[in-house]
Design an enzyme around this catalytic site. Structure first.
Site, mmCIF file in Angstrom:
data_model
loop_
_atom_site.group_PDB
_atom_site.id
_atom_site.type_symbol
_atom_site.label_atom_id
_atom_site.label_comp_id
_atom_site.label_asym_id
_atom_site.label_seq_id
_atom_site.Cartn_x
_atom_site.Cartn_y
_atom_site.Cartn_z
ATOM 1 N N THR A 64 11.451 -6.247 26.554
ATOM 2 C CA THR A 64 9.233 -4.958 27.222
ATOM 3 C C THR A 64 8.761 -5.733 28.118
ATOM 4 O O THR A 64 7.453 -5.091 29.079
ATOM 5 C CB THR A 64 8.948 -5.270 25.770
ATOM 6 O OG1 THR A 64 8.687 -6.404 25.775
ATOM 7 C CG2 THR A 64 9.529 -4.755 24.991
ATOM 8 N N GLY A 65 8.969 -7.206 29.478
ATOM 9 C CA GLY A 65 8.466 -7.324 29.990
ATOM 10 C C GLY A 65 8.804 -7.092 31.777
ATOM 11 O O GLY A 65 9.773 -5.606 31.560
ATOM 12 N N VAL A 106 9.850 -7.759 34.362
ATOM 13 C CA VAL A 106 11.512 -8.081 34.744
ATOM 14 C C VAL A 106 12.790 -7.633 33.953
ATOM 15 O O VAL A 106 13.644 -6.767 34.571
ATOM 16 C CB VAL A 106 11.639 -10.097 34.726
ATOM 17 C CG1 VAL A 106 13.243 -10.134 35.037
ATOM 18 C CG2 VAL A 106 10.907 -10.048 35.874
ATOM 19 N N ARG A 123 16.376 -25.232 35.465
ATOM 20 C CA ARG A 123 16.898 -24.940 36.753
ATOM 21 C C ARG A 123 17.433 -25.565 37.751
ATOM 22 O O ARG A 123 17.906 -25.443 38.967
ATOM 23 C CB ARG A 123 15.898 -23.529 37.815
ATOM 24 C CG ARG A 123 15.527 -21.988 37.325
ATOM 25 C CD ARG A 123 14.928 -21.832 38.202
ATOM 26 N NE ARG A 123 14.321 -20.393 38.196
ATOM 27 C CZ ARG A 123 13.036 -19.560 38.022
ATOM 28 N NH1 ARG A 123 11.691 -20.689 38.493
ATOM 29 N NH2 ARG A 123 12.018 -18.885 37.388
ATOM 30 N N CYS A 163 10.642 -16.238 42.098
ATOM 31 C CA CYS A 163 10.574 -15.391 42.936
ATOM 32 C C CYS A 163 9.839 -15.402 44.563
ATOM 33 O O CYS A 163 10.473 -15.023 45.349
ATOM 34 C CB CYS A 163 9.749 -14.072 41.969
ATOM 35 S SG CYS A 163 8.042 -14.638 41.744
ATOM 36 N N GLN A 202 1.356 -14.182 47.002
ATOM 37 C CA GLN A 202 2.596 -13.562 45.405
ATOM 38 C C GLN A 202 1.718 -11.891 45.104
ATOM 39 O O GLN A 202 0.711 -11.915 44.160
ATOM 40 C CB GLN A 202 2.742 -14.417 44.655
ATOM 41 C CG GLN A 202 3.564 -15.578 45.660
ATOM 42 C CD GLN A 202 3.816 -16.699 44.691
ATOM 43 O OE1 GLN A 202 3.938 -18.351 45.222
ATOM 44 N NE2 GLN A 202 4.416 -16.312 43.384
ATOM 45 N N ARG A 224 -1.968 -16.245 44.798
ATOM 46 C CA ARG A 224 -2.093 -14.474 44.223
ATOM 47 C C ARG A 224 -2.348 -13.427 44.814
ATOM 48 O O ARG A 224 -4.057 -13.550 45.893
ATOM 49 C CB ARG A 224 -2.767 -14.287 42.580
ATOM 50 C CG ARG A 224 -2.284 -13.291 42.008
ATOM 51 C CD ARG A 224 -0.558 -12.996 41.351
ATOM 52 N NE ARG A 224 0.489 -14.513 40.146
ATOM 53 C CZ ARG A 224 1.522 -14.645 40.207
ATOM 54 N NH1 ARG A 224 2.123 -13.322 41.218
ATOM 55 N NH2 ARG A 224 1.694 -15.435 38.994
ATOM 56 N N HIS A 259 6.684 -9.998 47.451
ATOM 57 C CA HIS A 259 5.978 -11.694 48.180
ATOM 58 C C HIS A 259 5.780 -11.820 49.451
ATOM 59 O O HIS A 259 7.418 -11.516 49.673
ATOM 60 C CB HIS A 259 6.165 -12.924 46.941
ATOM 61 C CG HIS A 259 6.051 -12.511 45.675
ATOM 62 N ND1 HIS A 259 5.214 -12.202 45.230
ATOM 63 C CD2 HIS A 259 6.609 -13.721 44.492
ATOM 64 C CE1 HIS A 259 5.285 -12.064 43.544
ATOM 65 N NE2 HIS A 259 6.273 -13.418 43.826
ATOM 66 N N ASN A 281 9.396 -8.675 44.216
ATOM 67 C CA ASN A 281 9.506 -10.009 43.118
ATOM 68 C C ASN A 281 10.179 -9.658 42.174
ATOM 69 O O ASN A 281 11.404 -10.785 41.678
ATOM 70 C CB ASN A 281 8.506 -10.878 42.942
ATOM 71 C CG ASN A 281 7.253 -9.462 42.599
ATOM 72 O OD1 ASN A 281 6.623 -8.679 43.284
ATOM 73 N ND2 ASN A 281 6.649 -9.738 41.583
HETATM 74 P P1 NAP Z 1 6.599 -11.279 30.360
HETATM 75 O O1 NAP Z 1 5.652 -9.879 31.461
HETATM 76 O O2 NAP Z 1 5.833 -11.721 29.937
HETATM 77 O O3 NAP Z 1 7.480 -10.791 29.470
HETATM 78 C C1 NAP Z 1 8.228 -11.657 28.822
HETATM 79 C C2 NAP Z 1 9.292 -11.086 27.432
HETATM 80 O O4 NAP Z 1 9.610 -11.819 26.744
HETATM 81 C C3 NAP Z 1 8.606 -9.468 26.953
HETATM 82 O O5 NAP Z 1 9.924 -9.188 26.674
HETATM 83 C C4 NAP Z 1 8.609 -10.328 25.568
HETATM 84 O O6 NAP Z 1 8.178 -9.464 24.737
HETATM 85 C C5 NAP Z 1 9.462 -11.411 25.151
HETATM 86 N N1 NAP Z 1 8.803 -12.440 24.730
HETATM 87 C C6 NAP Z 1 7.831 -13.166 24.565
HETATM 88 N N2 NAP Z 1 8.312 -14.209 23.838
HETATM 89 C C7 NAP Z 1 8.869 -14.375 23.004
HETATM 90 C C8 NAP Z 1 9.830 -14.640 21.725
HETATM 91 N N3 NAP Z 1 9.208 -15.448 21.171
HETATM 92 N N4 NAP Z 1 10.761 -14.209 21.425
HETATM 93 C C9 NAP Z 1 12.013 -13.639 21.513
HETATM 94 N N5 NAP Z 1 11.218 -13.137 23.191
HETATM 95 C C10 NAP Z 1 9.802 -12.882 23.285
HETATM 96 O O7 NAP Z 1 7.303 -12.184 31.554
HETATM 97 P P2 NAP Z 1 8.212 -11.562 32.842
HETATM 98 O O8 NAP Z 1 7.369 -11.669 34.284
HETATM 99 O O9 NAP Z 1 8.825 -10.123 32.347
HETATM 100 O O10 NAP Z 1 9.168 -12.650 33.236
HETATM 101 C C11 NAP Z 1 10.101 -12.746 32.572
HETATM 102 C C12 NAP Z 1 10.280 -13.846 33.552
HETATM 103 O O11 NAP Z 1 10.806 -14.470 34.471
HETATM 104 C C13 NAP Z 1 9.783 -16.251 32.941
HETATM 105 O O12 NAP Z 1 10.663 -16.739 32.817
HETATM 106 C C14 NAP Z 1 9.922 -15.352 34.197
HETATM 107 O O13 NAP Z 1 8.614 -17.304 34.799
HETATM 108 C C15 NAP Z 1 10.451 -15.191 35.254
HETATM 109 N N6 NAP Z 1 10.434 -14.333 36.255
HETATM 110 C C16 NAP Z 1 9.361 -13.779 36.771
HETATM 111 C C17 NAP Z 1 8.875 -12.811 37.815
HETATM 112 C C18 NAP Z 1 8.006 -11.535 38.465
HETATM 113 O O14 NAP Z 1 7.938 -11.574 39.346
HETATM 114 N N7 NAP Z 1 7.237 -11.371 37.335
HETATM 115 C C19 NAP Z 1 9.960 -13.294 39.006
HETATM 116 C C20 NAP Z 1 10.069 -14.387 38.684
HETATM 117 C C21 NAP Z 1 10.838 -15.127 37.957
HETATM 118 P P3 NAP Z 1 6.726 -9.048 23.751
HETATM 119 O O15 NAP Z 1 6.344 -7.900 25.234
HETATM 120 O O16 NAP Z 1 7.497 -8.595 22.111
HETATM 121 O O17 NAP Z 1 5.710 -10.444 23.355
#
Ligand code: NAP
Length: 330
Positions: free
Chosen positions: A11-12, A14, A107, A142, A169, A224, A231, A307
């Site tokens: 759902t996030g 990514v 990582r 990223c 970023q 940010r 980015h 990103n």
């Molecule tokens: P986010 O918005 O925090 O989304 C996190 C996802 O994980 C959501 O689907 C959330 O579900 C789920 N989640 C949270 N707690 C959970 C649990 N206890 N059990 C199962 N699922 C759970 O993060 P994001 O930006 O999409 O990033 C995801 C990952 O990629 C992170 O590790 C981040 O550091 C990495 N990353 C992000 C980027 C970027 O540009 N955003 C770039 C590189 C790497 P709910 O919605 O149900 O809470």
């Protein structure tokens, strides 16, 4: 028959980008979705706040959210927060799954590749050192992916001593809902928790040998900025000896010939720009403003990339494709 994929963190931002990028993928198909426990049993389409530019397909919208213990797919893409990924990803590889992770948790672990297939393919063989039934591979932070991809062509020219980095970023790098609009609109925040250390450590790991980090030093400052996606990184790379701008330009052309869909070289003075040069499924690293720095040993440049795509979802997909070919499973 496509290879079934389970997606964690669906759902996030990514996770949503993984779904979009895999919509017409020739070999992978998303068939299982996981997010927080409160969503288990609900249809994805009912529970997700869909933000991606591509429309959500009916097939994905109708998938029922699962828990990690219910997963049947051998191949998994993880977009979990690091604090959750640390435990969950380990359990999954112990059980025999093959996981491509976006999270920072593993990582820097010596037997887990931190991979950009175009930049450090020799690191892939680290999976053979893993003792678990399954395998785990990670993609970089990223900003690191764009920084390392910008530095690598220049490493062919001589020994690098120091790299000075400033990042700008985007908002979507902070997840959803991320930084509040009250804090960021019309503003720049000159700090992102833990980000500068990640860029320093990961850059040296990726640009070194599998068990020997590169020996140049880095100074990193992150910001940010109120950009939605993309980015931008300003880097000044100082060599031990004199490096001409012509040689630097030539090296980027050589790497562009080698990876035509990966490097995008910009010659116009005011490009690349996130709003003009990135599209919603952009897998490229955009390089521009190549110039001689303040002295004859320094080259300056700008690197830009999406990103959520090359910085996260697209990188995890590319890594899974590379790993599966390596394991001879596709
Ligand atoms: P986010 O918005 O925090 O989304 C996190 C996802 O994980 C959501 O689907 C959330 O579900 C789920 N989640 C949270 N707690 C959970 C649990 N206890 N059990 C199962 N699922 C759970 O993060 P994001 O930006 O999409 O990033 C995801 C990952 O990629 C992170 O590790 C981040 O550091 C990495 N990353 C992000 C980027 C970027 O540009 N955003 C770039 C590189 C790497 P709910 O919605 O149900 O809470």
């Amino acid at each position: 028959m496509k290879t079934p994929i389970a997606l964690l963190g669906a759902t996030g931002p990514v996770g949503q980008k993984v779904i979009s990028l895999l919509e017409n993928h020739p070999r992978f198909e998303v068939v299982e979705l996981v997010a927080s426990d409160s969503r288990i049993g609900k249809n994805f389409g009912e529970t997700v706040h869909w933000k991606d530019e591509q429309p959500l397909s009916d097939r994905i919208a109708l998938l029922k959210m699962k828990s990690t213990s219910e997963l049947n797919s051998k191949y998994i893409i993880s977009a979990l927060p690091s604090e959750i990924a640390t435990e969950v990803e380990l359990q999954l590889i112990e059980k025999g799954h093959i996981v491509s992770s976006n999270a920072a948790s593993f990582r820097m672990k010596s037997d887990i590749p931190l991979l950009i297939p175009e930049i450090n393919p020799q690191h892939l063989a680290l999976v053979d050192e893993q003792k678990t039934k399954g395998r785990l591979i990670t993609n970089p932070n990223c900003s690191t992916v764009f920084l390392t991809s910008a530095i690598r062509p220049l490493m062919d020219l001589g020994q690098i001593e120091h790299i000075n980095v400033v990042t700008m970023q985007a908002l979507s790098g902070a997840g959803y809902p991320g930084v509040s609009s009250y804090d960021l609109l019309g503003n720049i925040i000159p700090h992102i928790n833990g980000e500068e250390d990640k860029i320093q450590e990961e850059t040296k790991r990726i640009l070194g040998e599998p068990h020997k980090p590169a020996d140049f030093s880095l100074t990193v400052h992150v910001n940010r900025v109120p950009v939605v996606h993309g980015h931008t990184i300003v880097a000044h790379i100082r060599f031990k000896d004199h490096i001409s701008l012509e040689k630097a330009e030539h090296s980027f052309k050589v790497w562009k010939d080698k990876w035509p869909n990966f490097y995008e070289l910009h010659n116009t003075k005011d490009r690349p720009q996130p709003a003009r040069d990135l599209h919603s499924q952009d897998m490229r690293v955009h390089i521009g403003r190549l110039k001689q720095g303040g002295d004859r040993q320094t080259i300056g440049l700008i690197a830009l990339g999406h990103n959520l795509v090359r910085g996260a979802a697209g990188a995890a997909i590319a890594n899974l494709e590379t790993l599966n070919k390596y394991l001879g499973e596709l």
